[in-house]
Write a protein that holds these residues in place. Structure first.
Motif, PDB file in Angstrom:
ATOM      1  N   LEU A 258       0.848  -1.208   0.000  1.00  0.00           N
ATOM      2  CA  LEU A 258       0.000   0.000   0.000  1.00  0.00           C
ATOM      3  C   LEU A 258       0.879   1.252   0.000  1.00  0.00           C
ATOM      4  N   TYR A 259       1.891   1.247   0.867  1.00  0.00           N
ATOM      5  CA  TYR A 259       2.825   2.373   0.971  1.00  0.00           C
ATOM      6  C   TYR A 259       3.533   2.595  -0.377  1.00  0.00           C
ATOM      7  N   ASN A 260       4.034   1.503  -0.952  1.00  0.00           N
ATOM      8  CA  ASN A 260       4.750   1.603  -2.244  1.00  0.00           C
ATOM      9  C   ASN A 260       3.845   2.190  -3.330  1.00  0.00           C
ATOM     10  N   LEU A 261       2.621   1.648  -3.406  1.00  0.00           N
ATOM     11  CA  LEU A 261       1.722   2.076  -4.490  1.00  0.00           C
ATOM     12  C   LEU A 261       1.283   3.521  -4.307  1.00  0.00           C
ATOM     13  N   ASN A 262       1.003   3.914  -3.068  1.00  0.00           N
ATOM     14  CA  ASN A 262       0.600   5.302  -2.823  1.00  0.00           C
ATOM     15  C   ASN A 262       1.694   6.271  -3.276  1.00  0.00           C
ATOM     16  N   ARG A 263       2.958   5.869  -3.051  1.00  0.00           N
ATOM     17  CA  ARG A 263       4.078   6.741  -3.433  1.00  0.00           C
ATOM     18  C   ARG A 263       4.308   6.725  -4.939  1.00  0.00           C
ATOM     19  N   THR A 264       4.220   5.539  -5.538  1.00  0.00           N
ATOM     20  CA  THR A 264       4.583   5.406  -6.955  1.00  0.00           C
ATOM     21  C   THR A 264       3.439   5.798  -7.897  1.00  0.00           C
ATOM     22  N   TYR A 265       2.225   5.529  -7.458  1.00  0.00           N
ATOM     23  CA  TYR A 265       1.067   5.789  -8.340  1.00  0.00           C
ATOM     24  C   TYR A 265       0.052   6.662  -7.599  1.00  0.00           C
ATOM     25  N   PRO A 266       0.346   7.947  -7.424  1.00  0.00           N
ATOM     26  CA  PRO A 266      -0.538   8.804  -6.626  1.00  0.00           C
ATOM     27  C   PRO A 266      -1.953   8.947  -7.210  1.00  0.00           C
ATOM     28  N   LYS A 267      -2.113   8.628  -8.502  1.00  0.00           N
ATOM     29  CA  LYS A 267      -3.457   8.765  -9.102  1.00  0.00           C
ATOM     30  C   LYS A 267      -4.304   7.508  -8.899  1.00  0.00           C
ATOM     31  N   PHE A 268      -3.718   6.442  -8.369  1.00  0.00           N
ATOM     32  CA  PHE A 268      -4.486   5.228  -8.100  1.00  0.00           C
ATOM     33  C   PHE A 268      -5.222   5.393  -6.773  1.00  0.00           C
ATOM     34  N   TRP A 269      -6.407   4.800  -6.669  1.00  0.00           N
ATOM     35  CA  TRP A 269      -7.130   4.726  -5.388  1.00  0.00           C
ATOM     36  C   TRP A 269      -6.755   3.391  -4.749  1.00  0.00           C
ATOM     37  N   CYS A 270      -6.285   3.433  -3.518  1.00  0.00           N
ATOM     38  CA  CYS A 270      -5.867   2.187  -2.854  1.00  0.00           C
ATOM     39  C   CYS A 270      -6.517   2.087  -1.483  1.00  0.00           C
ATOM     40  N   HIS A 271      -6.811   0.874  -1.081  1.00  0.00           N
ATOM     41  CA  HIS A 271      -7.412   0.651   0.249  1.00  0.00           C
ATOM     42  C   HIS A 271      -6.942  -0.693   0.779  1.00  0.00           C
ATOM     43  N   TYR A 272      -6.466  -0.688   2.019  1.00  0.00           N
ATOM     44  CA  TYR A 272      -6.054  -1.959   2.641  1.00  0.00           C
ATOM     45  C   TYR A 272      -7.070  -2.365   3.708  1.00  0.00           C
ATOM     46  N   GLN A 273      -7.327  -3.655   3.772  1.00  0.00           N
ATOM     47  CA  GLN A 273      -8.217  -4.175   4.822  1.00  0.00           C
ATOM     48  C   GLN A 273      -7.861  -5.629   5.119  1.00  0.00           C
ATOM     49  N   LEU A 274      -7.877  -5.970   6.395  1.00  0.00           N
ATOM     50  CA  LEU A 274      -7.790  -7.395   6.748  1.00  0.00           C
ATOM     51  C   LEU A 274      -9.224  -7.905   6.681  1.00  0.00           C
ATOM     52  N   LEU A 275      -9.492  -8.678   5.636  1.00  0.00           N
ATOM     53  CA  LEU A 275     -10.862  -9.120   5.371  1.00  0.00           C
ATOM     54  C   LEU A 275     -11.142 -10.406   6.146  1.00  0.00           C
ATOM     55  N   GLU A 276     -12.072 -10.338   7.096  1.00  0.00           N
ATOM     56  CA  GLU A 276     -12.414 -11.518   7.914  1.00  0.00           C
ATOM     57  C   GLU A 276     -13.674 -12.124   7.322  1.00  0.00           C
ATOM     58  N   LEU A 277     -13.563 -13.347   6.837  1.00  0.00           N
ATOM     59  CA  LEU A 277     -14.732 -13.946   6.164  1.00  0.00           C
ATOM     60  C   LEU A 277     -15.238 -15.167   6.920  1.00  0.00           C
TER      61      LEU A 277
END
Ligand SMILES: C[C@@](CO)(OP(=O)(O)O)[C@H](O)COP(=O)(O)OP(=O)(O)OC[C@H]1O[C@@H](n2ccc(N)nc2=O)[C@H](O)[C@@H]1O
Ligand SMILES: Nc1ncnc2c1ncn2[C@@H]1O[C@H](COP(=O)(O)OP(=O)(O)O)[C@@H](O)[C@H]1O
Length: 277
Positions: A258-277
């Motif tokens: 998430l950190y890498n992508l936010n820095r490298t691709y600022p125009k991308f929308w990113c969201h992290y979640q620990l998905l409990e299913l």
């Protein structure tokens, strides 16, 4: 004056098989719909005229929340108009069901505001007339979906997935993707169970990827970018796109991605979640 408010959550399709078409031309699916922890804020109150104000995003076509209100009226009879306020946070035309979730929230909030006492089944039936994905957001439970996506089997999988959602700056129109959709269908799964859902999540696919790539080539680049992140074990598209997701071996690696992508691709929308299913 009473104003009701809730979060209209987003979803991700962890896999999506197109298994056929019905008499009306709609595609038949087998998919696992997972409810996410991010969503739009939607508020509703009585008003002199039916109206929907959308913040953070311009909805060019008719707002589906208004369509949902009209669908309740078609079922219960004329109601006093409402004003709907939506603070959009879910990216639009992204395969995350933002509009469908707004529609379901509208049905639920109007039911409460006007004491209509509609059952979940009644609300889901109204929702189905608004869109194939809308009933899912009435129940708001992660589920194995069949039919057009409206036949929902809530299935507890007992897994936690470190999930990273990544939307490139390109929008995809669902109807266009289905129009270009596969002509040869994926056979139905032998059984619909937690076991088969988990197998499909790790080793399955999304049959709408190929048609989405024709419309939106940046989706292919995004899938590669996600796949190349350290610790990524699955890289796939959600729904009709353009949002892609990665499932990671552990939380730390997903957060680093998430950190890498936010820095490298600022125009991308990113969201992290620990998905409990
Ligand atoms: C692809 C999915 C997967 O969950 O999600 P999104 O990418 O939209 O989030 C859904 O099937 C999207 O459902 P939804 O967005 O409610 O679709 P609808 O408004 O009912 O239909 C829009 C158009 O898509 C096509 N359609 C939709 C659903 C379906 N099972 N078969 C179809 O062929 C139809 O041509 C329809 O006119
Ligand atoms: N309340 C709404 N929120 C988002 N999109 C909406 C809404 N009302 C109508 N739309 C239209 O519906 C289309 C699909 O939007 P959305 O539900 O965000 O995407 P998806 O079906 O890919 O998850 C867009 O073209 C958008 O203009």
């Amino acid at each position: 004056m009473t104003q009701l408010e809730e979060i209209a959550f987003a979803k991700v399709n962890l896999f999506l098989n197109v298994t056929g078409r019905d008499e009306q031309g709609y595609h038949l699916l087998e998919s696992y719909f997972a409810l996410l922890n991010c969503g739009d804020i939607i508020a509703i109150k009585e008003s002199l005229a039916l109206n929907c104000i959308t913040e953070n995003a311009e909805i060019r076509e008719g707002n589906i929340a208004l369509k949902a209100f009209e669908a309740i009226e078609a079922y219960v009879g004329t109601l006093k108009p409402v004003e709907i306020l939506i603070k959009k946070k879910i990216p639009i035309a992204a395969g995350m069901g933002g509009g469908s979730s707004n529609a379901a929230s509208t049905i639920r909030l109007v039911n409460t505001l006007y004491n209509l006492n509609l059952s979940m089944k009644e609300m889901a039936d109204i929702a189905y007339n608004v869109g194939a994905d809308v009933p899912f957001f009435i129940y708001n439970n992660s589920a194995f979906a069949t039919g057009r996506g409206e036949k929902l089997l809530p299935l507890k999988l007992n897994i936690s997935l470190p999930l990273l959602l990544v939307k490139p700056p390109v929008n995809v129109n669902t109807k266009e993707v289905y129009k270009l959709s596969v002509k040869s269908f994926t056979p139905n799964l032998e059984e619909i169970s937690a076991k088969s859902a988990i197998e499909q999540i790790y080793y399955g696919k999304n049959d709408l990827t190929a048609p989405a790539l024709i419309i939106a080539p940046p989706v292919s680049v995004t899938l590669d970018i996600v796949a190349k992140q350290t610790g990524c074990i699955v890289s796939r598209m959600s729904g009709s796109g353009s949002t892609c997701f990665g499932i990671f071996s552990d939380e730390e690696k997903a957060k680093q991605a998430l950190y890498n992508l936010n820095r490298t691709y600022p125009k991308f929308w990113c969201h992290y979640q620990l998905l409990e299913l």
